[in-house]
Write a protein that holds these residues in place. Structure first.
Motif, mmCIF file in Angstrom:
data_model
loop_
_atom_site.group_PDB
_atom_site.id
_atom_site.type_symbol
_atom_site.label_atom_id
_atom_site.label_comp_id
_atom_site.label_asym_id
_atom_site.label_seq_id
_atom_site.Cartn_x
_atom_site.Cartn_y
_atom_site.Cartn_z
ATOM 1 N N ILE A 45 0.852 -1.185 0.000
ATOM 2 C CA ILE A 45 0.000 0.000 0.000
ATOM 3 C C ILE A 45 0.886 1.232 0.000
ATOM 4 C CG2 ILE A 45 -1.747 1.281 1.297
ATOM 5 C CD1 ILE A 45 -2.707 -1.429 2.337
ATOM 6 N N GLY A 46 0.532 2.186 -0.815
ATOM 7 C CA GLY A 46 1.282 3.437 -0.881
ATOM 8 C C GLY A 46 1.853 3.642 -2.265
ATOM 9 N N GLY A 47 2.295 4.837 -2.490
ATOM 10 C CA GLY A 47 2.811 5.184 -3.807
ATOM 11 C C GLY A 47 4.321 5.156 -3.860
ATOM 12 N N GLN A 48 4.829 5.598 -4.951
ATOM 13 C CA GLN A 48 6.259 5.773 -5.190
ATOM 14 C C GLN A 48 7.066 4.484 -5.094
ATOM 15 O OE1 GLN A 48 7.584 8.863 -2.587
ATOM 16 N NE2 GLN A 48 6.319 10.414 -3.548
ATOM 17 N N CYS A 49 6.503 3.375 -5.518
ATOM 18 C CA CYS A 49 7.262 2.133 -5.576
ATOM 19 C C CYS A 49 8.139 2.182 -6.823
ATOM 20 C CB CYS A 49 6.333 0.924 -5.631
ATOM 21 S SG CYS A 49 7.226 -0.633 -5.712
ATOM 22 N N GLN A 50 9.447 2.093 -6.636
ATOM 23 C CA GLN A 50 10.395 2.190 -7.736
ATOM 24 C C GLN A 50 10.858 0.831 -8.245
ATOM 25 O OE1 GLN A 50 11.094 5.199 -9.054
ATOM 26 N NE2 GLN A 50 9.730 6.107 -7.535
ATOM 27 N N ASP A 51 10.463 -0.233 -7.579
ATOM 28 C CA ASP A 51 10.951 -1.564 -7.932
ATOM 29 C C ASP A 51 9.924 -2.312 -8.774
ATOM 30 O OD1 ASP A 51 11.828 -4.337 -7.838
ATOM 31 O OD2 ASP A 51 13.204 -3.650 -6.282
ATOM 32 N N SER A 52 10.286 -2.635 -9.994
ATOM 33 C CA SER A 52 9.365 -3.303 -10.919
ATOM 34 C C SER A 52 8.955 -4.693 -10.434
ATOM 35 C CB SER A 52 9.984 -3.394 -12.314
ATOM 36 O OG SER A 52 11.178 -4.146 -12.265
ATOM 37 N N ARG A 53 9.769 -5.310 -9.571
ATOM 38 C CA ARG A 53 9.431 -6.639 -9.052
ATOM 39 C C ARG A 53 8.237 -6.605 -8.103
ATOM 40 N NH1 ARG A 53 15.454 -7.820 -7.119
ATOM 41 N NH2 ARG A 53 15.166 -5.612 -6.649
ATOM 42 N N LEU A 54 7.854 -5.423 -7.643
ATOM 43 C CA LEU A 54 6.754 -5.304 -6.689
ATOM 44 C C LEU A 54 5.462 -4.786 -7.314
ATOM 45 C CD1 LEU A 54 8.741 -3.832 -3.667
ATOM 46 C CD2 LEU A 54 8.003 -6.194 -4.015
ATOM 47 N N VAL A 55 5.484 -4.522 -8.608
ATOM 48 C CA VAL A 55 4.311 -3.942 -9.271
ATOM 49 C C VAL A 55 3.072 -4.820 -9.097
ATOM 50 C CG1 VAL A 55 3.334 -3.345 -11.529
ATOM 51 C CG2 VAL A 55 5.622 -2.595 -10.921
ATOM 52 N N LYS A 56 3.234 -6.114 -9.233
ATOM 53 C CA LYS A 56 2.064 -6.997 -9.132
ATOM 54 C C LYS A 56 1.502 -7.061 -7.713
ATOM 55 C CE LYS A 56 4.150 -11.560 -8.583
ATOM 56 N NZ LYS A 56 4.230 -12.882 -9.208
ATOM 57 N N TYR A 57 2.250 -6.565 -6.731
ATOM 58 C CA TYR A 57 1.785 -6.554 -5.354
ATOM 59 C C TYR A 57 1.229 -5.192 -4.937
ATOM 60 C CZ TYR A 57 4.605 -10.768 -5.350
ATOM 61 O OH TYR A 57 5.134 -11.985 -5.658
ATOM 62 N N SER A 58 1.141 -4.270 -5.868
ATOM 63 C CA SER A 58 0.687 -2.912 -5.530
ATOM 64 C C SER A 58 -0.799 -2.908 -5.197
ATOM 65 C CB SER A 58 0.956 -1.950 -6.681
ATOM 66 O OG SER A 58 0.083 -2.219 -7.759
ATOM 67 N N GLU A 59 -1.193 -1.872 -4.496
ATOM 68 C CA GLU A 59 -2.595 -1.692 -4.137
ATOM 69 C C GLU A 59 -3.466 -1.639 -5.392
ATOM 70 O OE1 GLU A 59 -5.129 1.407 -1.358
ATOM 71 O OE2 GLU A 59 -3.106 1.925 -1.972
ATOM 72 N N ARG A 60 -2.982 -0.969 -6.420
ATOM 73 C CA ARG A 60 -3.727 -0.850 -7.677
ATOM 74 C C ARG A 60 -3.920 -2.216 -8.332
ATOM 75 N NH1 ARG A 60 -7.659 1.347 -9.789
ATOM 76 N NH2 ARG A 60 -6.943 3.466 -9.678
ATOM 77 N N SER A 61 -2.883 -3.045 -8.319
ATOM 78 C CA SER A 61 -3.009 -4.387 -8.896
ATOM 79 C C SER A 61 -4.027 -5.220 -8.129
ATOM 80 C CB SER A 61 -1.660 -5.104 -8.902
ATOM 81 O OG SER A 61 -0.774 -4.476 -9.785
#
Length: 98
Positions: A45-61
């Motif tokens: 949860i939260g913004g400004q994730c710079q690591d592409s390996r975590l994109v699928k774990y984002s709140e938006r996903s």
């Protein structure tokens, strides 16, 4: 290393002062815990994730993937609209008395 039988049974909340610190922690977690890779039980949860390996774990996903999350978010948005409408009605009526 011995693993506790209680690990993974309940949600775990991890907080960090810096985004990059939480990202480093989560990348290490994903690398070592294969069960996280196979299931989508982690949400960052939260913004400004710079690591592409975590994109699928984002709140938006998670929002895009889970109908329960979309339904809950829609309910919250509807309640906020209702609250705004009630406030507008109440303040409108109150201003007529002043």
């Amino acid at each position: 290393m011995k693993k506790s039988s209680s690990v993974g049974l309940r949600p775990i909340l991890v907080l960090s002062y810096k985004n990059h610190a939480i990202d480093e922690f989560l990348v290490d977690l994903v690398k070592t815990e294969r069960s996280i890779l196979q299931s989508s039980k982690m949400i960052r949860i939260g913004g400004q994730c710079q690591d592409s390996r975590l994109v699928k774990y984002s709140e938006r996903s998670a929002y895009d993937s889970y109908s329960e999350v979309r339904a809950a978010r829609t309910q919250v948005e509807n309640m906020n609209h209702l609250k705004d409408s009630i406030e507008a009605t109440m303040f409108g009526k109150m201003s007529s008395f002043m």
